[in-house]
Write a protein that holds these residues in place. Structure first.
Motif, PDB file in Angstrom:
ATOM      1  N   ARG A   1       0.799  -1.140   0.564  1.00  0.00           N
ATOM      2  CA  ARG A   1       0.292   0.160  -0.226  1.00  0.00           C
ATOM      3  C   ARG A   1       0.934   1.603   0.087  1.00  0.00           C
ATOM      4  NH1 ARG A   1      -2.685  -3.869   3.358  1.00  0.00           N
ATOM      5  NH2 ARG A   1      -2.121  -2.330   5.353  1.00  0.00           N
ATOM      6  N   LYS A   2       1.731   0.965   0.099  1.00  0.00           N
ATOM      7  CA  LYS A   2       2.684   2.326   0.204  1.00  0.00           C
ATOM      8  C   LYS A   2       3.516   3.239  -1.376  1.00  0.00           C
ATOM      9  CE  LYS A   2       5.113   0.551   3.783  1.00  0.00           C
ATOM     10  NZ  LYS A   2       6.714   0.028   4.623  1.00  0.00           N
ATOM     11  N   ARG A   3       3.569   4.525  -1.412  1.00  0.00           N
ATOM     12  CA  ARG A   3       3.117   5.134  -2.660  1.00  0.00           C
ATOM     13  C   ARG A   3       4.522   4.935  -3.758  1.00  0.00           C
ATOM     14  NH1 ARG A   3       4.210   8.611   0.831  1.00  0.00           N
ATOM     15  NH2 ARG A   3       4.428  10.931   0.242  1.00  0.00           N
TER      16      ARG A   3
END
Length: 165
Positions: free
Chosen positions: A67-69
């Motif tokens: 989920r880290k951009r």
């Protein structure tokens, strides 16, 4: 026999796998090299190319990373690896295809389950960046030595047992 399931245990096993006598290996790197994310382990080879090793100790840890951009993308990272304990082998399908997978088993044995794809956009680090990485590594050593001295004092352990010369 130790299972090698914690972050420090996996970190140590992977550092030995990449061989600190041949490569510069520094934990927790980001601010000193202007990366947009923290690298759990940053490995610099003799040719000046860097590898990132992301350490994951649980299935939820792997999912959270997805989920880290930034997605571990950087022009400074030639190859990306995920290092996981053997108990997470069934979760390899969650790890991005471009990432290599290192499995750490009992006694710290590391097996490369999948090779990392080459980031063709990656460049070698400059001499200045390589020197900064060495500086960061040195800072980690002295912080660790101080922590060991503090531990010896708190536990009333002879310093020679904690920091043998």
């Amino acid at each position: 026999m130790r299972d090698y399931t914690t972050c420090p245990e996996i970190e140590s096993a992977v550092a030995q796998y990449f061989n600190p006598r041949r490569n510069v290996i520094v934990p927790n790197v980001w601010w000193g090299l202007d990366l947009n994310h923290e690298c759990d382990l940053f490995v610099l080879n003799k040719a000046g190319f860097a590898y990132e090793v992301e350490i994951k100790v649980s299935r939820s840890d792997i999912k959270a990373d997805l989920r880290k951009r930034w997605g571990h993308a950087s022009e400074k990272i030639r190859r990306l690896y995920f290092a996981i304990p053997a108990k997470l082998q069934s979760s390899v399908g969650l790890i991005p295809e471009r990432a290599g997978v290192l499995v750490v088993g009992p006694k710290g044995a590391v097996v490369k389950l999948r090779e990392a794809k080459l980031n063709k956009e990656a460049r070698a680090l400059t001499d200045k960046e390589a020197a900064k990485l060495g500086h960061l590594g040195t800072m980690r050593i002295w912080k660790l030595r101080q922590a060991l001295l503090n531990l010896a004092e708190r536990k009333n352990i002879p310093i020679q047992e904690v920091l043998p010369l």
